[in-house]
Write a protein that holds these residues in place. Structure first.
Motif, PDB file in Angstrom:
ATOM      1  N   LEU A 182       0.820  -1.211   0.000  1.00  0.00           N
ATOM      2  CA  LEU A 182       0.000   0.000   0.000  1.00  0.00           C
ATOM      3  C   LEU A 182       0.856   1.264   0.000  1.00  0.00           C
ATOM      4  O   LEU A 182       0.755   2.109   0.883  1.00  0.00           O
ATOM      5  N   CYS A 183       1.705   1.409  -0.985  1.00  0.00           N
ATOM      6  CA  CYS A 183       2.578   2.580  -1.066  1.00  0.00           C
ATOM      7  C   CYS A 183       1.846   3.743  -1.729  1.00  0.00           C
ATOM      8  O   CYS A 183       1.036   3.552  -2.630  1.00  0.00           O
ATOM      9  N   GLY A 218       7.534   2.744   3.290  1.00  0.00           N
ATOM     10  CA  GLY A 218       7.752   2.672   1.852  1.00  0.00           C
ATOM     11  C   GLY A 218       7.009   3.720   1.067  1.00  0.00           C
ATOM     12  O   GLY A 218       7.060   3.740  -0.170  1.00  0.00           O
ATOM     13  N   HIS A 219       6.297   4.628   1.763  1.00  0.00           N
ATOM     14  CA  HIS A 219       5.606   5.714   1.081  1.00  0.00           C
ATOM     15  C   HIS A 219       6.588   6.831   0.741  1.00  0.00           C
ATOM     16  O   HIS A 219       7.683   6.910   1.305  1.00  0.00           O
ATOM     17  N   GLU A 220       6.175   7.718  -0.137  1.00  0.00           N
ATOM     18  CA  GLU A 220       6.955   8.902  -0.466  1.00  0.00           C
ATOM     19  C   GLU A 220       6.326  10.120   0.187  1.00  0.00           C
ATOM     20  O   GLU A 220       5.168  10.455  -0.098  1.00  0.00           O
ATOM     21  N   GLU A 261      -1.586  11.132  -2.962  1.00  0.00           N
ATOM     22  CA  GLU A 261      -2.500   9.988  -2.870  1.00  0.00           C
ATOM     23  C   GLU A 261      -3.023   9.792  -1.450  1.00  0.00           C
ATOM     24  O   GLU A 261      -3.921   8.979  -1.217  1.00  0.00           O
ATOM     25  N   LEU A 262      -2.456  10.531  -0.503  1.00  0.00           N
ATOM     26  CA  LEU A 262      -2.893  10.487   0.891  1.00  0.00           C
ATOM     27  C   LEU A 262      -2.459  11.777   1.564  1.00  0.00           C
ATOM     28  O   LEU A 262      -1.386  12.306   1.268  1.00  0.00           O
ATOM     29  N   ILE A 263      -3.301  12.282   2.477  1.00  0.00           N
ATOM     30  CA  ILE A 263      -2.966  13.488   3.237  1.00  0.00           C
ATOM     31  C   ILE A 263      -3.058  13.173   4.726  1.00  0.00           C
ATOM     32  O   ILE A 263      -4.032  12.578   5.193  1.00  0.00           O
ATOM     33  N   LEU A 264      -2.025  13.585   5.473  1.00  0.00           N
ATOM     34  CA  LEU A 264      -2.037  13.542   6.933  1.00  0.00           C
ATOM     35  C   LEU A 264      -2.048  14.983   7.414  1.00  0.00           C
ATOM     36  O   LEU A 264      -1.108  15.738   7.128  1.00  0.00           O
ATOM     37  N   ALA A 265      -3.093  15.384   8.140  1.00  0.00           N
ATOM     38  CA  ALA A 265      -3.288  16.806   8.446  1.00  0.00           C
ATOM     39  C   ALA A 265      -3.528  17.061   9.927  1.00  0.00           C
ATOM     40  O   ALA A 265      -4.368  16.402  10.558  1.00  0.00           O
ATOM     41  N   ASP A 266      -2.807  18.035  10.462  1.00  0.00           N
ATOM     42  CA  ASP A 266      -3.097  18.549  11.798  1.00  0.00           C
ATOM     43  C   ASP A 266      -4.334  19.447  11.702  1.00  0.00           C
ATOM     44  O   ASP A 266      -4.729  19.893  10.615  1.00  0.00           O
ATOM     45  N   ALA A 311      -1.560   1.610  11.027  1.00  0.00           N
ATOM     46  CA  ALA A 311      -2.862   0.961  10.842  1.00  0.00           C
ATOM     47  C   ALA A 311      -3.857   1.878  10.152  1.00  0.00           C
ATOM     48  O   ALA A 311      -4.606   1.451   9.260  1.00  0.00           O
ATOM     49  N   THR A 312      -3.877   3.140  10.544  1.00  0.00           N
ATOM     50  CA  THR A 312      -4.841   4.072   9.970  1.00  0.00           C
ATOM     51  C   THR A 312      -4.513   4.380   8.515  1.00  0.00           C
ATOM     52  O   THR A 312      -5.411   4.468   7.664  1.00  0.00           O
ATOM     53  N   ILE A 313      -3.248   4.533   8.202  1.00  0.00           N
ATOM     54  CA  ILE A 313      -2.832   4.722   6.809  1.00  0.00           C
ATOM     55  C   ILE A 313      -3.276   3.524   5.966  1.00  0.00           C
ATOM     56  O   ILE A 313      -3.833   3.687   4.869  1.00  0.00           O
ATOM     57  N   GLY A 314      -3.037   2.333   6.469  1.00  0.00           N
ATOM     58  CA  GLY A 314      -3.407   1.140   5.714  1.00  0.00           C
ATOM     59  C   GLY A 314      -4.892   1.081   5.431  1.00  0.00           C
ATOM     60  O   GLY A 314      -5.314   0.807   4.300  1.00  0.00           O
TER      61      GLY A 314
END
Length: 260
Positions: free
Chosen positions: A131-132, A156-158, A179-184, A241-244
């Motif tokens: 799941l990269c 393994g993500h960028e 392809e994914l956002i992690l946000a405060d 886990a949450t990213i996956g």
């Protein structure tokens, strides 16, 4: 504290779990409502000797079963989606996001403790292997941002960028198409990570995981709220886990869209 008060204090976390499991605020919150309705209709099913949080989650799984959650493995998919049967996802989320011990997860899911441990190991392995993604980090605290970046890259993500304000986030997302956002939630210039994400989602579809010290404020079930939430301070396993789960559910939606 009464049972009613204890239940009320745990509901935000059941909402978080249900949303992550279903990939939808609407479906997750509906599952929680049905759980509460079932408790009112059959209070004798409640095990008063068990911890309230464990029993609440056990009741959720008794009412909102695997078929109702629409497990991915039942849809004839192959590849990475086949590596995430519902018990693996449930075991991983309960263990790493909600903080249950393996014996508690076993009771909640009605499976053996050894099965729980096997599911968690297999789910983590599948996340790391398959799941990269290209990840945008919206976080104004440098140490936290670098910690998240390290977790992301170790998987393994960028990590395409770390940004600190709403304007920077919108501009970077427009240019890089993550392809994914992690946000405060709270950003450097006093702007809101929620507003930044709303701006981004108006232009593109991308899964978002919010990181906050006060998750219960965004888990009321009373308004449009995030599907994926991580609590500060966080453990790397929780982020993993949450990213996956976020990437898996988003890619399942993409597959369904292509097949339609």
């Amino acid at each position: 504290m009464s049972i009613r008060q204890q239940l009320a204090s745990q509901l935000p976390y059941l909402r978080r779990y249900a949303r992550a499991l279903t990939g939808s605020q609407t479906l997750g919150d509906a599952a929680v409502r049905e759980t509460l309705e079932a408790l009112l209709e059959a209070p004798e099913e409640w095990d008063e000797a068990a911890p309230v949080k464990t029993e609440l989650f056990r009741t959720f799984h008794r009412i909102w079963n695997s078929d109702m959650i629409a497990p991915l493995e039942s849809r004839g998919r192959s590849g990475v989606i086949a590596e995430f049967p519902v018990k693996r996802r449930q075991s991983l989320l309960l263990s790493t996001v909600e903080g249950f011990k393996s014996n508690e997860v076993a009771k909640i899911l009605g499976i053996s403790e050894s099965d729980v441990n096997s599911h968690v190991v297999a789910a983590r392995s599948a996340i790391e292997d398959a799941l990269c993604a290209r990840v945008l980090i919206i976080e104004d605290e440098t140490i936290i941002a670098l910690h998240i970046k390290q977790i992301v890259e170790n998987l393994g993500h960028e990590a395409i960028a770390i940004v600190r304000t709403r304007a920077e986030a919108v501009a970077m997302a427009r240019d890089e198409r993550p392809e994914l956002i992690l946000a405060d939630i709270s950003l450097a210039d006093g702007s809101s990570g929620i507003d930044a994400v709303k701006d981004i989602l108006a232009e593109q579809t991308v899964p978002v995981i919010f990181i906050t010290a006060f998750p219960e404020r965004l888990l009321t079930g009373e308004r449009p709220e995030p599907t994926y939430l991580i609590t500060k301070p966080f453990e790397p396993a929780t982020v993993i886990a949450t990213i996956g789960q976020a990437l898996l559910m988003h890619r399942e939606i993409d597959i369904n869209s292509e097949a339609a």
